[in-house]
Design an enzyme around this catalytic site. Sequence first.
Site, PDB file in Angstrom:
ATOM      1  N   THR A  14     -47.657   5.565  25.745  1.00 30.93           N
ATOM      2  CA  THR A  14     -46.525   6.014  25.205  1.00 30.93           C
ATOM      3  C   THR A  14     -45.335   6.235  25.902  1.00 30.93           C
ATOM      4  O   THR A  14     -44.154   6.024  25.520  1.00 30.93           O
ATOM      5  CB  THR A  14     -46.922   7.355  24.324  1.00 30.93           C
ATOM      6  OG1 THR A  14     -47.911   7.056  23.224  1.00 30.93           O
ATOM      7  CG2 THR A  14     -45.786   8.043  23.455  1.00 30.93           C
ATOM      8  N   SER A  56     -53.247   2.574  25.888  1.00 34.27           N
ATOM      9  CA  SER A  56     -54.584   2.773  26.362  1.00 34.27           C
ATOM     10  C   SER A  56     -55.749   2.834  25.656  1.00 34.27           C
ATOM     11  O   SER A  56     -56.846   2.313  26.011  1.00 34.27           O
ATOM     12  CB  SER A  56     -54.603   4.376  27.055  1.00 34.27           C
ATOM     13  OG  SER A  56     -54.713   5.305  25.876  1.00 34.27           O
ATOM     14  N   THR A  85     -52.222   8.304  27.044  1.00 38.21           N
ATOM     15  CA  THR A  85     -52.995   9.848  27.137  1.00 38.21           C
ATOM     16  C   THR A  85     -54.415   9.705  26.268  1.00 38.21           C
ATOM     17  O   THR A  85     -55.304  10.604  26.626  1.00 38.21           O
ATOM     18  CB  THR A  85     -52.007  10.824  26.569  1.00 38.21           C
ATOM     19  OG1 THR A  85     -52.037  10.369  25.052  1.00 38.21           O
ATOM     20  CG2 THR A  85     -50.877  11.145  27.188  1.00 38.21           C
ATOM     21  N   ASP A  86     -54.667   8.583  25.304  1.00 41.33           N
ATOM     22  CA  ASP A  86     -55.764   8.520  24.442  1.00 41.33           C
ATOM     23  C   ASP A  86     -56.787   8.355  25.489  1.00 41.33           C
ATOM     24  O   ASP A  86     -58.256   8.910  25.320  1.00 41.33           O
ATOM     25  CB  ASP A  86     -55.808   7.530  23.408  1.00 41.33           C
ATOM     26  CG  ASP A  86     -54.902   8.172  22.503  1.00 41.33           C
ATOM     27  OD1 ASP A  86     -55.138   9.425  22.070  1.00 41.33           O
ATOM     28  OD2 ASP A  86     -54.208   7.425  21.766  1.00 41.33           O
TER      29      ASP A  86
END
Length: 163
Positions: A14, A56, A85-86
């Site tokens: 992101t 990710s 971040t995932d």
Amino acid sequence: MPQAPILVVTTGGTIDKQYFDALSEYQIAESVIEDMLKTSRVTHPFRVVELMRKDSLELSDEDRALIKATIAAAPETHVVVTHGTDTMTETAKVLADIEGKTIVLTGALAPARFAESDAPFNLGMAFACCQAARPGVWITMNGSVFNGLKVKKDRAAGKFSII
């Protein structure tokens, strides 16, 4: 005494997403990390390697092996990885056995190109953590520094927390 340079490895996520109006969707574009560091007037020596442009959730075992190999082969002992971040914690686990390097993963919950993004703050925290923390794998998000092996993303709350 000279400052140890920081290697910045960009992988997408992101933090590097851009809105393409014609497509009505977000896509990962050319990394803005180097520009963010210049705009922030970072004088600490750094080198940016744009390794990939992936969400990710799309990272494979081969991608994580490439991230690991790139960091392991680099002369720098201080490394910041920008990452979605995932699955940031999955990559942290893969990087955990690299010895003698301080590796800090960070990302953003809103693209860096947005005025109200957490990206600049998170990147600044990662740079500071990288210089101050002992060797190992760390994650900086939400104004906190986490042991990269003892943290999880709470998607519902939109934050990271200790496990």
